[in-house]
Design a protein around this motif. Structure first.
Motif, short mmCIF file in Angstrom:
data_model
loop_
_atom_site.label_atom_id
_atom_site.label_comp_id
_atom_site.label_asym_id
_atom_site.label_seq_id
_atom_site.Cartn_x
_atom_site.Cartn_y
_atom_site.Cartn_z
N ARG A 82 0.84 -1.21 0.00
CA ARG A 82 0.00 0.00 0.00
C ARG A 82 0.87 1.25 0.00
O ARG A 82 0.59 2.23 -0.69
CB ARG A 82 -0.92 -0.01 1.22
CG ARG A 82 -2.07 -1.02 1.13
CD ARG A 82 -3.10 -0.74 2.20
NE ARG A 82 -2.55 -0.89 3.55
CZ ARG A 82 -2.54 -2.02 4.23
NH1 ARG A 82 -3.04 -3.12 3.69
NH2 ARG A 82 -2.04 -2.07 5.46
N ARG A 139 2.33 1.77 -3.46
CA ARG A 139 1.33 2.31 -4.39
C ARG A 139 1.14 3.81 -4.16
O ARG A 139 0.94 4.58 -5.10
CB ARG A 139 0.01 1.56 -4.24
CG ARG A 139 0.01 0.16 -4.84
CD ARG A 139 -1.40 -0.38 -4.97
NE ARG A 139 -2.01 -0.60 -3.67
CZ ARG A 139 -1.96 -1.75 -3.02
NH1 ARG A 139 -1.29 -2.78 -3.53
NH2 ARG A 139 -2.55 -1.90 -1.85
N TRP A 199 4.10 5.52 -5.71
CA TRP A 199 3.98 5.46 -7.17
C TRP A 199 2.94 6.47 -7.66
O TRP A 199 3.19 7.20 -8.63
CB TRP A 199 3.58 4.04 -7.60
CG TRP A 199 3.75 3.77 -9.06
CD1 TRP A 199 4.84 3.25 -9.68
CD2 TRP A 199 2.78 4.01 -10.10
NE1 TRP A 199 4.62 3.14 -11.03
CE2 TRP A 199 3.37 3.60 -11.31
CE3 TRP A 199 1.49 4.52 -10.11
CZ2 TRP A 199 2.70 3.70 -12.53
CZ3 TRP A 199 0.83 4.64 -11.31
CH2 TRP A 199 1.42 4.22 -12.51
#
Length: 368
Positions: free
Chosen positions: A255, A258, A261
């Motif tokens: 998580r 992400r 990102w």
């Protein structure tokens, strides 16, 4: 430093193309090892899970920041080359692939950098900067204290040196195959001089980016593998190392990755789609030197000059701000897709190779 067609003659351009192709082939193999490296440097699936998605993002971020020309001297601008940043974040071999993807997208879609000069540009901007920067970075990290500040400082110096090193390699290529009769001494002095200044901007951008990622997820920075800042407690008046903590659970790490990102992609889109409008319009270092010393006398029009995205604008969109912004967003989107696809293909091939290597043992069973 995107060299157009016509600066370097065909034989030397072809030779540079062979060097670039060989380096990319070696980088594909090396990238498989880098994607199998875990944060502690040992290896395993965890390293691949973390490195693969980040590589495509690094390529997109470099594309975006390369649109942000910054002034460095009277009438001259510079922009990020990105080799040092990519090498430190995702590894030198993966870094070569990231910058090469950026250069390919720029040449094919945006008519930036000649097609016959693609090998020259990959050699100077992808291979040279990555190799020089990472070699210097690793040397500095070995002698400096293993802290986050040391990694950031090492990234600054590595990026600073990589840019004039790229200028030196271009000068050597021009000495071997330049298409105009120009004093190589003058070219070398001008190229190195202006690119030392550009290197300062490269160093600042690289250090800020590496420092920002280390502050959030140091385990995602390839060049900081094994970097750990242990908690120290005062016991009976003395400082002692605190016991090791449990690693972050995989779901939480995923998580967090992400989030990093997504934040990186949004930042890239904003830089390319909005901030790029305010970039310096002055010629970059190579363009300025070429104009001042006559290197550009035999420059050729780009084969894709009629591309709908040529010169970082969308064809038939008259508003300059909107046209440039859309081109930047498209470029980021295409680059992140291609960069991620290349990285995942490398990872998949590595996984297939590992499975093939393991298959004989699988047939024999194990005893307990």
């Amino acid at each position: 430093m995107h060299a157009p067609d016509g600066f370097i003659d065909a034989p030397v351009s072809a030779a540079a193309g062979l060097v670039a192709a060989g380096a990319i082939a070696l980088s594909l193999r090396g990238a498989r090892r880098e994607q199998g490296a875990s944060p502690d440097g040992r290896g395993g699936q965890l390293g691949a899970e973390r490195t693969a998605p980040l590589a495509g993002l690094v390529a997109a971020f470099i594309f975006a920041v390369q649109m942000l020309n910054f002034p460095v001297a009277a009438g001259t601008s510079g922009h990020l080359l990105g080799g040092a940043l990519a090498a430190i974040l995702v590894g030198p071999c993966t870094g070569v692939l990231c910058v090469s993807v950026v250069l390919l997208m720029q040449a094919v879609l945006f008519a930036d950098g000649g097609l016959t000069a693609l090998g020259v540009n990959i050699t100077t901007m992808a291979i040279t900067t990555t190799v020089v920067a990472y070699a210097l970075f690793r040397g500095l990290v070995k002698v400096l204290p293993r802290t986050r500040r040391s990694v950031t400082a090492a990234s600054f110096l590595a990026a600073l040196v990589s840019v004039p090193a790229s200028a030196v390699v271009f000068t050597l290529l021009y000495a071997a195959g330049g298409t105009t009769d120009v004093s190589i001494g003058k070219v070398a002095t001008a190229m190195v001089g202006v690119h030392v200044l550009i290197g300062i901007g490269e160093a600042v951008i690289t250090a800020l980016t590496v420092g920002a990622v280390i502050a959030v997820r140091p385990d995602l920075v390839y060049g900081a593998r094994g970097l750990r800042q242990r908690l120290r407690l005062r016991v009976n008046g003395e400082l002692v190392d605190a016991p090791d903590t449990e690693p972050v659970p995989a779901p939480a790490a995923a998580r967090s990755q992400r989030t990093v990102w997504a934040a990186g992609l949004v930042t890239s889109l904003v830089l390319a789609g909005f901030v790029s409008f305010y970039a310096s319009a002055d010629p970059d270092g190579l363009e300025k030197v070429a104009a001042d010393h006559g290197i550009d006398k035999k420059a050729e029009e780009h084969a894709n000059a009629g591309s709908p995205l040529a010169d970082y604008g969308v064809e038939d969109v008259e508003d300059a701000r909107l046209s440039g912004g859309l081109a930047g967003v498209i470029g980021v989107g295409v680059t992140v897709v291609v960069g991620t696809a290349v990285t995942w293909a490398v990872r998949r091939r590595r996984a297939d190779g590992r499975s093939d290597a393991a298959s004989p043992a699988d047939t024999t069973g194990t005893s307990v």
